[in-house]
Structure formats: C-alpha cells, structure tokens
Design a protein around this motif. Structure first.
Motif, mmCIF file in Angstrom:
data_model
loop_
_atom_site.group_PDB
_atom_site.id
_atom_site.type_symbol
_atom_site.label_atom_id
_atom_site.label_comp_id
_atom_site.label_asym_id
_atom_site.label_seq_id
_atom_site.Cartn_x
_atom_site.Cartn_y
_atom_site.Cartn_z
ATOM 1 N N SER A 244 17.322 53.321 -8.552
ATOM 2 C CA SER A 244 17.064 54.859 -10.023
ATOM 3 C C SER A 244 17.079 55.183 -11.271
ATOM 4 N N GLU A 245 17.863 53.324 -11.541
ATOM 5 C CA GLU A 245 17.695 53.450 -13.321
ATOM 6 C C GLU A 245 15.994 53.098 -13.619
ATOM 7 N N GLU A 246 15.271 52.497 -12.370
ATOM 8 C CA GLU A 246 13.517 53.161 -12.851
ATOM 9 C C GLU A 246 12.831 53.911 -12.712
ATOM 10 N N CYS A 247 13.561 55.256 -12.233
ATOM 11 C CA CYS A 247 12.525 56.807 -11.836
ATOM 12 C C CYS A 247 12.212 57.076 -13.114
ATOM 13 N N LYS A 248 11.427 57.928 -12.967
ATOM 14 C CA LYS A 248 10.935 58.454 -13.917
ATOM 15 C C LYS A 248 11.812 59.735 -14.898
ATOM 16 N N PHE A 249 12.507 60.694 -14.375
ATOM 17 C CA PHE A 249 13.723 61.322 -14.546
ATOM 18 C C PHE A 249 14.628 60.984 -14.232
ATOM 19 N N ARG A 250 15.305 60.845 -15.922
ATOM 20 C CA ARG A 250 17.215 60.642 -15.650
ATOM 21 C C ARG A 250 17.498 62.409 -14.868
ATOM 22 N N GLY A 251 19.045 61.804 -13.559
ATOM 23 C CA GLY A 251 18.940 62.504 -12.947
ATOM 24 C C GLY A 251 18.322 62.709 -11.536
ATOM 25 N N CYS A 252 17.574 61.838 -11.254
ATOM 26 C CA CYS A 252 16.241 61.808 -10.928
ATOM 27 C C CYS A 252 17.349 62.146 -9.299
ATOM 28 N N LEU A 253 16.936 63.387 -8.390
ATOM 29 C CA LEU A 253 17.678 63.342 -6.734
ATOM 30 C C LEU A 253 17.105 62.600 -5.703
ATOM 31 N N HIS A 254 15.551 62.026 -6.424
ATOM 32 C CA HIS A 254 14.825 61.261 -5.099
ATOM 33 C C HIS A 254 15.215 62.482 -3.997
ATOM 34 N N ILE A 255 14.318 63.254 -4.714
ATOM 35 C CA ILE A 255 13.334 63.896 -3.596
ATOM 36 C C ILE A 255 11.964 64.124 -3.253
ATOM 37 N N ALA A 256 12.454 65.149 -4.801
ATOM 38 C CA ALA A 256 10.305 65.816 -4.439
ATOM 39 C C ALA A 256 9.903 65.666 -6.692
#
Ligand code: GDP
Ligand code: ZN
Length: 293
Positions: A244-256
C-alpha cells in the motif's frame, strides 16, 4: 526493589517469578488507587518480606492485555490450525492473524496433523505455507503424532510469553503435550465427552517451556473485530500494508481508489487473491458493525 513477572494469580495471591524463584505476593491497595488489577503476565515491582512472601508495590505499563484469558504482555501467539480434521481454512487463519496483529502480538502459524494428510492435501498445505511465508509469516508444519516439526517450535518460545490459539479440536493440547510431556493437558477426547470444557474452571497460568513462558489456556476465544476500525485493517495485513506504500492515495482502502498498488499486485499474482478477498470481507464486516454505546 526487586522486580518480577506474575505467572499465576489465585485466591488473592500473585505468584511472582523473579531470579529463578517464585514469591507469593499480596497486593497492597496501591493499584486499587489507579484502578489497575494485576494480571498474569504483568511486570511488577515488589517488596520481599522473606524468601517466599512479599507484596506488590507497582504494576508496570502493559504492552497489551487480553480479556479471555486475562493475561498481559503477550509477545507471541502460536496460531494452531490443523491440515485436516477440521480442514485448514485461510479465512479463519486470516481472521486470527488480524486479531493478533491488532494486539501487537507476533504470530507463528503452526499447521498440525500433517501425518493425516493425503499426498494432494500435503501439497496444498505446502502451497499455502509458501504464500504465508512470502507474506512475512513464520509457518511450521507439525504432527504431534509423529513429532514432525515439534523440535523446530522450541526456539520460537525463547524468552517470550506465548499463547496458543485456534479452534477446538485442531490439536492445541496435543501440541503442548508433545512440547512438554510432563504437562499432561487433557485432550478433547476425554474432556469434551464429560461435558465440561477443559479450561472453564481453571485460572490462567504461565508455564515454563524451554526458555519461555506459555499460557496454559488458549487465547482469542472471541473472533469479532470489536474495536478494529476500517483504517486499521491495512496494518493487520502486513503484506497488503507493504504494497500500500505504492498506492497513489494515502489511506487507500484498496477498494475503488484509482492507481491502487494492492489491486495491481493481486492482478499479477504477487499477492494471493484470497488474502485480498478476506481483507474485503473483513472491511465489510467492520463497516456493517453496529455502533457500540
Ligand atoms: P484442542 O482442542 O485444540 O486442544 O485439540 P486436541 O489436542 O484435544 O486434539 C483433538 C484431537 O486431534 C485428539 O483426538 C487428538 O488426538 C488429535 N490430534 C491432535 N494432534 C494430532 C496430530 O498431529 N496427528 C493426529 N493424527 N492426531 C492429532
Ligand atoms: Zn490501494
């Protein structure tokens, strides 16, 4: 002032392990003031009255506190799952892992009854074991019957307070007995047929095993996500969290969310799809939870 660790609490006495001795201590109102009731597992400061007796002066801050069984400062949970009888379930394992991670306890996954597996089942379990190892977990394959993998468990108990956890019938008592033949914890064979839970009337006690301490009562009897918030869940899946450190948004819940590295890693097979499925199920469960008053 000497310090030690409470290994047993019974009838108003606290048995404090210190310098290879056990001192029977009473509490002296100190903690009643700050509303701390000493628990097994607590680090305490005590005043010795003689070789064998004393009283507790102070309870040190706890790293964590389990409710059932009541025990403080648990370092490690040995999550016991049988390969078969009952069948291994990644959904249940992930649920235990979340609860353990949330309590800042280090999990060790122990898959028992390997002697009962067919060749195919054996392969399947090994594949799961590889997945969980890649996710950063320690996984041991054991049999209390043949003693496969039992020796390998000892070093993990060193210097720690461990609790065993897992469904009824997976082989926790057998495993404890195999680790420490002097213990003679009754297995389900006998106790459940007598209609009484084997641990219901007993107090929790820490027993010495190798160079560590092990609770004689299984932990995590409630598997509900009572206090866990949606945003906590990411941290209870260390493999997902790392990604998740590579997700665009901080606090990404990995859903939508767009540009989600976790979803991408599921697509490529870098992370096991079932871990993500369980993550989503648990997230929904937390979302649907009725507010507590
Ligand atoms: P607990 O409820 O988790 O403490 O499970 P028990 O230790 O009571 O075991 C449940 C049943 O599984 C008992 O009949 C045990 O003899 C059996 N069992 C436990 N571990 C093993 C194992 O490694 N191999 C085999 N074949 N049977 C086991
Ligand atoms: Zn994401």
């Amino acid at each position: 002032m000497p310090e030690g660790k409470i290994i047993k609490a019974l009838s108003g006495f606290y048995y404090v392990y210190s310098d290879d001795e056990i001192i029977q201590c009473r509490g002296r109102g100190v903690f009643r003031k700050n509303k701390v009731t000493p628990l097994v597992g607590d680090e305490v400061v005590f005043q010795a009255e003689n070789d064998k007796e004393g009283y507790i002066l102070e309870v040190k801050d706890r790293k964590n506190e389990l409710v059932r069984p009541p025990i403080a400062n648990v370092d490690q949970a040995i999550l016991v799952f049988s390969a078969v009888e009952p069948d291994f379930s990644t959904a249940l394992l992930d649920r235990f892992l979340v609860l353990v991670e949330y309590n800042r306890i280090k999990p060790i996954i122990c898959i028992t009854k390997m002697d009962l597996t067919s060749e195919d089942q054996h392969k399947q379990i090994q594949m799961y074991a590889e997945d969980y190892k890649r996710s950063g977990y320690t996984v041991l394959l054991t049999s209390s019957e043949t003693e496969e993998g039992i020796k390998e468990l000892y070093p993990y108990l060193d210097g720690e307070i461990s609790v065993f956890a897992g469904q009824s019938g997976v082989g926790k008592s057998s495993l404890l007995n195999a680790l420490n033949p002097d213990l003679d914890l009754r297995t389900d064979d006998i106790s459940s047929h007598l209609g009484r839970g084997k641990h219901t009337t007993r107090h929790v006690e820490l027993i010495r095993m190798g160079n560590g301490l092990v609770a004689d009562t299984p932990g995590f009897s409630s598997l509900e996500f009572m206090e866990i918030e949606m945003s906590d869940l990411n941290f209870c899946f260390p493999d997902i969290q790392l990604k998740s450190e590579e997700c665009k948004f901080r606090g990404c819940l990995h859903i939508a969310e767009p540009k989600c590295a976790v979803k991408a890693a599921i697509e490529t097979g870098e992370l096991p799809a079932y871990r993500y499925e369980h993550y989503k199920q648990f997230l929904q469960e937390i979302k649907d939870r009725k507010p507590r008053y």
